[in-house]
Design an enzyme around this catalytic site. Sequence first.
Site, PDB file in Angstrom:
ATOM      1  N   VAL A   1      -5.177   4.088   8.085  1.00  0.00           N
ATOM      2  CA  VAL A   1      -6.383   3.955   8.919  1.00  0.00           C
ATOM      3  C   VAL A   1      -7.394   3.001   8.272  1.00  0.00           C
ATOM      4  O   VAL A   1      -8.569   3.000   8.623  1.00  0.00           O
ATOM      5  CB  VAL A   1      -7.023   5.335   9.214  1.00  0.00           C
ATOM      6  CG1 VAL A   1      -6.127   6.154  10.123  1.00  0.00           C
ATOM      7  CG2 VAL A   1      -7.316   6.101   7.918  1.00  0.00           C
TER       8      VAL A   1
ATOM      9  N   GLY B   1       3.820 -11.221  -0.298  1.00  0.00           N
ATOM     10  CA  GLY B   1       2.451 -10.984  -0.738  1.00  0.00           C
ATOM     11  C   GLY B   1       2.111  -9.555  -0.381  1.00  0.00           C
ATOM     12  O   GLY B   1       2.022  -9.217   0.801  1.00  0.00           O
TER      13      GLY B   1
ATOM     14  N   ARG C   1      -1.821 -18.451   6.384  1.00  0.00           N
ATOM     15  CA  ARG C   1      -1.631 -18.827   7.793  1.00  0.00           C
ATOM     16  C   ARG C   1      -2.019 -17.680   8.725  1.00  0.00           C
ATOM     17  O   ARG C   1      -1.866 -16.515   8.380  1.00  0.00           O
ATOM     18  CB  ARG C   1      -0.153 -19.159   8.056  1.00  0.00           C
ATOM     19  CG  ARG C   1       0.314 -20.438   7.418  1.00  0.00           C
ATOM     20  CD  ARG C   1       1.789 -20.643   7.655  1.00  0.00           C
ATOM     21  NE  ARG C   1       2.618 -19.715   6.895  1.00  0.00           N
ATOM     22  CZ  ARG C   1       3.934 -19.638   6.993  1.00  0.00           C
ATOM     23  NH1 ARG C   1       4.590 -20.401   7.841  1.00  0.00           N
ATOM     24  NH2 ARG C   1       4.615 -18.788   6.249  1.00  0.00           N
TER      25      ARG C   1
ATOM     26  N   LYS D   1       0.831  -1.208   0.000  1.00  0.00           N
ATOM     27  CA  LYS D   1       0.000   0.000   0.000  1.00  0.00           C
ATOM     28  C   LYS D   1       0.868   1.262   0.000  1.00  0.00           C
ATOM     29  O   LYS D   1       0.609   2.207  -0.747  1.00  0.00           O
ATOM     30  CB  LYS D   1      -0.920  -0.020   1.236  1.00  0.00           C
ATOM     31  CG  LYS D   1      -1.695   1.262   1.404  1.00  0.00           C
ATOM     32  CD  LYS D   1      -2.701   1.207   2.527  1.00  0.00           C
ATOM     33  CE  LYS D   1      -3.193   2.605   2.838  1.00  0.00           C
ATOM     34  NZ  LYS D   1      -4.241   2.644   3.845  1.00  0.00           N
TER      35      LYS D   1
ATOM     36  N   GLN E   1       9.554  -8.858   2.478  1.00  0.00           N
ATOM     37  CA  GLN E   1       9.901  -9.339   3.829  1.00  0.00           C
ATOM     38  C   GLN E   1      10.223  -8.130   4.716  1.00  0.00           C
ATOM     39  O   GLN E   1       9.645  -7.078   4.504  1.00  0.00           O
ATOM     40  CB  GLN E   1      11.051 -10.359   3.798  1.00  0.00           C
ATOM     41  CG  GLN E   1      10.678 -11.686   3.161  1.00  0.00           C
ATOM     42  CD  GLN E   1      10.659 -11.661   1.663  1.00  0.00           C
ATOM     43  OE1 GLN E   1      11.639 -11.294   1.038  1.00  0.00           O
ATOM     44  NE2 GLN E   1       9.554 -12.041   1.072  1.00  0.00           N
TER      45      GLN E   1
HETATM   46  P1  GDP Z   1       2.983  -6.192   2.827  1.00  0.00           P
HETATM   47  O1  GDP Z   1       3.458  -7.579   2.616  1.00  0.00           O
HETATM   48  O2  GDP Z   1       3.904  -5.406   3.712  1.00  0.00           O
HETATM   49  O3  GDP Z   1       2.700  -5.448   1.549  1.00  0.00           O
HETATM   50  O4  GDP Z   1       1.598  -6.308   3.604  1.00  0.00           O
HETATM   51  P2  GDP Z   1       0.390  -7.347   3.280  1.00  0.00           P
HETATM   52  O5  GDP Z   1      -0.319  -6.903   2.071  1.00  0.00           O
HETATM   53  O6  GDP Z   1       0.881  -8.745   3.319  1.00  0.00           O
HETATM   54  O7  GDP Z   1      -0.483  -7.209   4.586  1.00  0.00           O
HETATM   55  C1  GDP Z   1      -1.039  -5.988   4.977  1.00  0.00           C
HETATM   56  C2  GDP Z   1      -2.566  -6.144   5.065  1.00  0.00           C
HETATM   57  O8  GDP Z   1      -3.085  -5.043   5.759  1.00  0.00           O
HETATM   58  C3  GDP Z   1      -3.242  -6.136   3.703  1.00  0.00           C
HETATM   59  O9  GDP Z   1      -4.375  -6.934   3.767  1.00  0.00           O
HETATM   60  C4  GDP Z   1      -3.616  -4.670   3.511  1.00  0.00           C
HETATM   61  O10 GDP Z   1      -4.738  -4.490   2.655  1.00  0.00           O
HETATM   62  C5  GDP Z   1      -3.964  -4.282   4.929  1.00  0.00           C
HETATM   63  N1  GDP Z   1      -3.696  -2.885   5.281  1.00  0.00           N
HETATM   64  C6  GDP Z   1      -2.669  -2.074   4.863  1.00  0.00           C
HETATM   65  N2  GDP Z   1      -2.716  -0.896   5.514  1.00  0.00           N
HETATM   66  C7  GDP Z   1      -3.775  -0.960   6.344  1.00  0.00           C
HETATM   67  C8  GDP Z   1      -4.325  -0.053   7.309  1.00  0.00           C
HETATM   68  O11 GDP Z   1      -3.842   1.044   7.539  1.00  0.00           O
HETATM   69  N3  GDP Z   1      -5.436  -0.500   8.001  1.00  0.00           N
HETATM   70  C9  GDP Z   1      -5.992  -1.719   7.792  1.00  0.00           C
HETATM   71  N4  GDP Z   1      -7.049  -2.066   8.527  1.00  0.00           N
HETATM   72  N5  GDP Z   1      -5.492  -2.586   6.893  1.00  0.00           N
HETATM   73  C10 GDP Z   1      -4.407  -2.217   6.202  1.00  0.00           C
HETATM   74  P1  IMO Z   2       6.055  -9.766   2.717  1.00  0.00           P
HETATM   75  O1  IMO Z   2       6.910  -9.158   1.634  1.00  0.00           O
HETATM   76  C1  IMO Z   2       5.869 -12.200   6.287  1.00  0.00           C
HETATM   77  C2  IMO Z   2       8.679 -15.552   6.561  1.00  0.00           C
HETATM   78  C3  IMO Z   2       8.093 -16.949   6.552  1.00  0.00           C
HETATM   79  C4  IMO Z   2       9.110 -17.663   7.438  1.00  0.00           C
HETATM   80  C5  IMO Z   2      10.424 -17.008   7.019  1.00  0.00           C
HETATM   81  C6  IMO Z   2      11.224 -17.794   6.001  1.00  0.00           C
HETATM   82  O2  IMO Z   2       4.676 -10.058   2.271  1.00  0.00           O
HETATM   83  O3  IMO Z   2       6.130  -8.949   3.965  1.00  0.00           O
HETATM   84  P2  IMO Z   2      10.904 -18.147   3.378  1.00  0.00           P
HETATM   85  O4  IMO Z   2       9.768 -18.753   2.612  1.00  0.00           O
HETATM   86  O5  IMO Z   2      11.205 -16.739   3.030  1.00  0.00           O
HETATM   87  O6  IMO Z   2      12.133 -19.019   3.365  1.00  0.00           O
HETATM   88  O7  IMO Z   2      10.379 -18.167   4.918  1.00  0.00           O
HETATM   89  O8  IMO Z   2      10.070 -15.749   6.490  1.00  0.00           O
HETATM   90  N1  IMO Z   2       8.277 -14.691   5.421  1.00  0.00           N
HETATM   91  C7  IMO Z   2       7.405 -13.686   5.509  1.00  0.00           C
HETATM   92  N2  IMO Z   2       6.645 -13.265   6.542  1.00  0.00           N
HETATM   93  N3  IMO Z   2       5.844 -11.536   5.121  1.00  0.00           N
HETATM   94  C8  IMO Z   2       6.619 -11.923   4.097  1.00  0.00           C
HETATM   95  O9  IMO Z   2       6.715 -11.204   2.958  1.00  0.00           O
HETATM   96  C9  IMO Z   2       7.429 -13.071   4.250  1.00  0.00           C
HETATM   97  N4  IMO Z   2       8.266 -13.746   3.451  1.00  0.00           N
HETATM   98  C10 IMO Z   2       8.795 -14.719   4.179  1.00  0.00           C
HETATM   99  O10 IMO Z   2       6.800 -16.979   7.092  1.00  0.00           O
HETATM  100  O11 IMO Z   2       8.879 -17.353   8.778  1.00  0.00           O
HETATM  101 MG    MG Z   3       2.782  -9.543   2.831  1.00  0.00          MG
END
Ligand code: GDP
Ligand code: IMO
Ligand code: MG
Length: 449
Positions: free
Chosen positions: A437, A40, A325, A18, A246
């Site tokens: 938020v 992700g 998970r 985001k 990560q």
């Molecule tokens: P990233 O891997 O750091 O890009 O984060 P992810 O997408 O894996 O996880 C963040 C989650 O929180 C996603 O489902 C976003 O849509 C959601 N998210 C991001 N910012 C906010 C926020 O300010 N508030 C809420 N409630 N959700 C958020």
């Molecule tokens: P984003 O970019 C959260 C964690 C896994 C595990 C460890 C090692 O979305 O923030 P790997 O498959 O990399 O060898 O796993 O790292 N892990 C993450 N946890 N967000 C991620 O990516 C992650 N990528 C790996 O859960 O603990």
């Molecule tokens: Mg993520």
Amino acid sequence: MPGLVIVGAQWGDEGKGKVTDLLAERADAIVRFQGGNNAGHTIVRDGEEFKFHLIPSGILYPDKACVIGNGVVLDPRILLGEIDGLRRRGIDMNNLKISANAHLIMPYHVLLDTAGEVKLGKLSLGTTRRGIGPCYADKALRLGIRVQDLLDEKILRAKIRTALGPKQQALRELSVQRRKLRKEAGEGSVAEGAIEDAPDPRIDLHTMTEEHVNFGHRLEPHIADTSRLCWDVLDAGKTVIFEGAQATLLDLDHGTYPFVTSSNPIAGAATVGAGVGPTDIDEVWGVAKAYATRVGAGPFPTELEDATGRYMLEKGHEYGTTTGRERRCGWMDLVALRYAVRLNRMTSLAITKLDVLSGLDTLRVAVRYRSREGALLDTFPYHQSILHSATPEYEELPGFSADLQECRSADELPPEARSYLDYIAEFVGVPIRLVGVGPGRDQVVWLGD
Ligand code: GDP
Ligand code: IMO
Ligand code: MG
């Protein structure tokens, strides 16, 4: 802001997708520099959700170059699936550029990742099982296969052949060991499909070569000299965003080893993983949640295994974007955050998911740890055993009950929410420039300029 790195300040999933999407509005190129489809990254635009695993979070802008840098490990099957999925949703993919030097996650890497985790049993790391560790290991062993190899069948076949021998041997040994363990445990002798003694069709030399030549044909229009692309943008005084995956505490060198990923997600790695110089980086933005989460195993000092942790899990929808998970939840850890701030030399912080904390009477932030021997620790312990047994000491701050999802400016935030943010910024010594938020692109409060 010509060179700006975005890094995760905690254990991942802080909302980097985001924040990248928001800052990308003012950038010309967005580059992923490490990790693979273990990431992700979510963007919610006009109620529509996008989850990116390999494609940079700038792809929704049709006019910006989106680069998969040389430091990324790339599973071509997953990438093609992601490209096709986005095309079906009407997203233009012409600006996607892939480094010819990025390493490929091959089917045997995925099998080895799973087999390694299964072998570790209760001691497993909780990897995403996407083949990340084995692929980076092959890169370091100089047995890796790179994107450019997809374009020459002869070279590709020879490289797969060289890499394959040790993999088949390792998979066979892991399979035998596992069956032995199962037998000892009286669990019969059925091995999990993929790692039986019989050769697995997914790691047959000819099948893999043919399949990957085909992947190469499909990816060829995107393959480019991506370092040069970044230099051209930077040298023209335009902005490149380096999008970390990560996070700091999952860093192979500086995180909670061995419970880490196999790359360096910290800001310094952007130079190596994209092929630019350290002085190309002008700003480093750290992204942290207003609380903390971790998915997978490993130390997490402020973890809450109680109703408050459950509240964060449910209200924050804390389920992994990649694996689904449940994420472990806990209070904001300022000892760890201050460590991340210094390690990345952050210039700004983005705090996300502040809305999730509304409804809690009291908020806690860890301000130091106490070791098992009773010593007070103000800094993040470098010794694994100390970190594993340290308990956090908290400062308590008043909570807030208002729903923050409609707030768009600092003065619309409840005073307790502002005090919470001020406390964090003061403690770690970096200004907070953006507050999340809600998941939507517009659900953000900008602070300062
Ligand atoms: P990233 O891997 O750091 O890009 O984060 P992810 O997408 O894996 O996880 C963040 C989650 O929180 C996603 O489902 C976003 O849509 C959601 N998210 C991001 N910012 C906010 C926020 O300010 N508030 C809420 N409630 N959700 C958020
Ligand atoms: P984003 O970019 C959260 C964690 C896994 C595990 C460890 C090692 O979305 O923030 P790997 O498959 O990399 O060898 O796993 O790292 N892990 C993450 N946890 N967000 C991620 O990516 C992650 N990528 C790996 O859960 O603990
Ligand atoms: Mg993520």
